[in-house]
Write a protein that holds these residues in place. Structure first.
Motif, PDB file in Angstrom:
ATOM      1  N   LEU A   1       0.842  -1.192   0.000  1.00  0.00           N
ATOM      2  CA  LEU A   1       0.000   0.000   0.000  1.00  0.00           C
ATOM      3  C   LEU A   1       0.879   1.244   0.000  1.00  0.00           C
ATOM      4  O   LEU A   1       2.085   1.147   0.261  1.00  0.00           O
ATOM      5  N   PRO A   2       0.319   2.434  -0.296  1.00  0.00           N
ATOM      6  CA  PRO A   2       1.136   3.653  -0.344  1.00  0.00           C
ATOM      7  C   PRO A   2       1.958   3.860   0.923  1.00  0.00           C
ATOM      8  O   PRO A   2       1.498   3.558   2.020  1.00  0.00           O
ATOM      9  N   GLU A   3       3.186   4.329   0.749  1.00  0.00           N
ATOM     10  CA  GLU A   3       4.166   4.601   1.790  1.00  0.00           C
ATOM     11  C   GLU A   3       4.820   3.332   2.335  1.00  0.00           C
ATOM     12  O   GLU A   3       5.774   3.405   3.104  1.00  0.00           O
ATOM     13  N   GLY A   4       4.330   2.158   1.962  1.00  0.00           N
ATOM     14  CA  GLY A   4       5.006   0.915   2.296  1.00  0.00           C
ATOM     15  C   GLY A   4       4.917   0.457   3.735  1.00  0.00           C
ATOM     16  O   GLY A   4       5.599  -0.492   4.125  1.00  0.00           O
TER      17      GLY A   4
ATOM     18  N   VAL B   1      -7.203   3.635  -3.174  1.00  0.00           N
ATOM     19  CA  VAL B   1      -8.078   2.482  -3.344  1.00  0.00           C
ATOM     20  C   VAL B   1      -7.300   1.375  -4.042  1.00  0.00           C
ATOM     21  O   VAL B   1      -6.287   1.629  -4.697  1.00  0.00           O
ATOM     22  N   PHE B   2      -7.783   0.147  -3.899  1.00  0.00           N
ATOM     23  CA  PHE B   2      -7.218  -0.964  -4.646  1.00  0.00           C
ATOM     24  C   PHE B   2      -8.342  -1.851  -5.149  1.00  0.00           C
ATOM     25  O   PHE B   2      -9.471  -1.789  -4.661  1.00  0.00           O
ATOM     26  N   VAL B   3      -8.021  -2.673  -6.127  1.00  0.00           N
ATOM     27  CA  VAL B   3      -9.000  -3.573  -6.736  1.00  0.00           C
ATOM     28  C   VAL B   3      -8.523  -5.000  -6.553  1.00  0.00           C
ATOM     29  O   VAL B   3      -7.325  -5.297  -6.651  1.00  0.00           O
TER      30      VAL B   3
ATOM     31  N   TYR C   1     -15.836 -10.885 -11.261  1.00  0.00           N
ATOM     32  CA  TYR C   1     -15.953  -9.434 -11.130  1.00  0.00           C
ATOM     33  C   TYR C   1     -14.743  -8.896 -10.374  1.00  0.00           C
ATOM     34  O   TYR C   1     -14.031  -9.629  -9.688  1.00  0.00           O
ATOM     35  N   LEU C   2     -14.512  -7.596 -10.521  1.00  0.00           N
ATOM     36  CA  LEU C   2     -13.464  -6.886  -9.800  1.00  0.00           C
ATOM     37  C   LEU C   2     -14.111  -6.097  -8.669  1.00  0.00           C
ATOM     38  O   LEU C   2     -15.061  -5.359  -8.890  1.00  0.00           O
ATOM     39  N   ALA C   3     -13.581  -6.259  -7.455  1.00  0.00           N
ATOM     40  CA  ALA C   3     -14.116  -5.570  -6.286  1.00  0.00           C
ATOM     41  C   ALA C   3     -13.203  -4.409  -5.917  1.00  0.00           C
ATOM     42  O   ALA C   3     -11.980  -4.524  -5.966  1.00  0.00           O
ATOM     43  N   LEU C   4     -13.802  -3.279  -5.532  1.00  0.00           N
ATOM     44  CA  LEU C   4     -13.063  -2.067  -5.201  1.00  0.00           C
ATOM     45  C   LEU C   4     -13.053  -1.867  -3.687  1.00  0.00           C
ATOM     46  O   LEU C   4     -14.089  -1.974  -3.029  1.00  0.00           O
TER      47      LEU C   4
ATOM     48  N   SER D   1     -11.177   0.431  -0.195  1.00  0.00           N
ATOM     49  CA  SER D   1     -10.350   1.524   0.300  1.00  0.00           C
ATOM     50  C   SER D   1      -8.985   0.969   0.684  1.00  0.00           C
ATOM     51  O   SER D   1      -8.878  -0.120   1.243  1.00  0.00           O
ATOM     52  N   ALA D   2      -7.923   1.730   0.396  1.00  0.00           N
ATOM     53  CA  ALA D   2      -6.574   1.322   0.778  1.00  0.00           C
ATOM     54  C   ALA D   2      -6.205   1.825   2.170  1.00  0.00           C
ATOM     55  O   ALA D   2      -5.057   1.696   2.596  1.00  0.00           O
ATOM     56  N   GLN D   3      -7.170   2.391   2.868  1.00  0.00           N
ATOM     57  CA  GLN D   3      -6.949   2.857   4.235  1.00  0.00           C
ATOM     58  C   GLN D   3      -7.808   2.028   5.194  1.00  0.00           C
ATOM     59  O   GLN D   3      -8.880   1.541   4.823  1.00  0.00           O
ATOM     60  N   ARG D   4      -7.325   1.885   6.404  1.00  0.00           N
ATOM     61  CA  ARG D   4      -8.063   1.089   7.386  1.00  0.00           C
ATOM     62  C   ARG D   4      -9.458   1.647   7.581  1.00  0.00           C
ATOM     63  O   ARG D   4      -9.630   2.865   7.606  1.00  0.00           O
ATOM     64  N   PRO D   5     -10.454   0.789   7.696  1.00  0.00           N
ATOM     65  CA  PRO D   5     -10.423  -0.689   7.761  1.00  0.00           C
ATOM     66  C   PRO D   5     -10.605  -1.372   6.412  1.00  0.00           C
ATOM     67  O   PRO D   5     -11.149  -2.483   6.358  1.00  0.00           O
ATOM     68  N   TYR D   6     -10.187  -0.739   5.339  1.00  0.00           N
ATOM     69  CA  TYR D   6     -10.167  -1.345   4.002  1.00  0.00           C
ATOM     70  C   TYR D   6     -11.568  -1.780   3.557  1.00  0.00           C
ATOM     71  O   TYR D   6     -11.770  -2.906   3.108  1.00  0.00           O
ATOM     72  N   ARG D   7     -12.509  -0.877   3.670  1.00  0.00           N
ATOM     73  CA  ARG D   7     -13.896  -1.222   3.343  1.00  0.00           C
ATOM     74  C   ARG D   7     -14.106  -1.424   1.844  1.00  0.00           C
ATOM     75  O   ARG D   7     -13.527  -0.717   1.023  1.00  0.00           O
ATOM     76  N   ILE D   8     -14.946  -2.375   1.511  1.00  0.00           N
ATOM     77  CA  ILE D   8     -15.313  -2.619   0.123  1.00  0.00           C
ATOM     78  C   ILE D   8     -16.334  -1.573  -0.320  1.00  0.00           C
ATOM     79  O   ILE D   8     -17.185  -1.137   0.459  1.00  0.00           O
ATOM     80  N   ASN D   9     -16.220  -1.147  -1.571  1.00  0.00           N
ATOM     81  CA  ASN D   9     -17.179  -0.220  -2.150  1.00  0.00           C
ATOM     82  C   ASN D   9     -18.319  -1.044  -2.757  1.00  0.00           C
ATOM     83  O   ASN D   9     -18.171  -1.632  -3.833  1.00  0.00           O
TER      84      ASN D   9
END
Length: 223
Positions: free
Chosen positions: A64-67, A119-121, A128-131, A133-141
């Motif tokens: 994820l960003p910043e490693g 965000v990540f996929v 299907y591809l799920a989207l 959040s790349a921030q905690r708690p990494y919720r699905i869109n």
């Protein structure tokens, strides 16, 4: 490799790479004992940390960003849910941050990060591809789902375009699908291969170029 050249016209393949033996992996994943080892370099081969996922197989790894954190996708799935399908890890402590990210009963053979947004996929075997959040708690869109292509058990890769406006994925029917990131609609499809198309990635410097590869080891470059 056998290299063929075609006129560089939009939507036409102009490089074709046919390997002598089938290409299985384009990057290294975790070994079968489900321990993810990080090394300082290929020359020192010194393991810094070991992350124990307690699953049979790790399918993909995404920083994820910043490693400071990274994600792994695994083959852990039950009849009703997959509470360890995607696991978030703390890079420094090797501790699990969360394994309650994706609860649908599908494994995710590949993960990819958006180049501009947090965000990540995840590619899923539910076709299907799920989207997320790349921030905690990494919720699905739950409002966005990119569907139309087929996975069907293949380790199909996906990637965002360098500007983040497109999401491209291979498909088990040999096609490549281009989705509008914002609307999740299919923009176009490309009949790329006779076998399952297992990956499609954009050139990092020339974004008008796309590389695809299939299950039989064929690689093509498109413009």
């Amino acid at each position: 490799f056998v290299v063929l050249h075609f006129p560089a016209l939009t939507g036409l393949c102009f490089w074709l790479f046919v390997p002598i033996s089938t290409l299985v992996l384009l990057h290294a994943l975790a070994p079968a004992d489900s321990q993810v080892g990080l090394v300082t370099s290929v020359t020192s081969e010194k393991v810094l940390r070991v992350y124990k996922a307690a699953v049979q197989q790790t399918l993909d790894i995404l920083f994820l960003p910043e490693g400071r954190e990274f994600l792994t996708s695994t083959d852990a799935v039950s009849r009703d849910s997959a509470d360890r399908t995607i696991i978030a890890w703390d890079f420094q402590s090797a501790a699990k941050i969360s394994n309650q990210i994706f609860h649908e009963r599908y494994t995710c053979p590949s993960l990819t990060l958006h180049p501009k947004e947090s965000v990540f996929v995840a590619q899923t075997n539910g076709n299907y591809l799920a989207l997320f959040s790349a921030q905690r708690p990494y919720r699905i869109n739950k409002k966005k789902r990119y569907e139309g292509h087929k996975v069907e058990g293949f380790a199909v890769g996906c990637e965002f375009s360098p500007d983040g406006t497109l999401l491209v994925t291979g498909s088990s029917d040999g096609k490549v699908f281009f989705y509008n990131y914002h609307t999740s609609r299919i923009i176009r499809t490309l009949s790329a291969h006779k076998e399952a198309c297992v990956n499609a990635i954009f050139h990092p410097v020339l974004p008008s170029l796309l590389a695809t590869c299939d299950w039989a080891g064929e690689i093509k470059i498109w413009q």
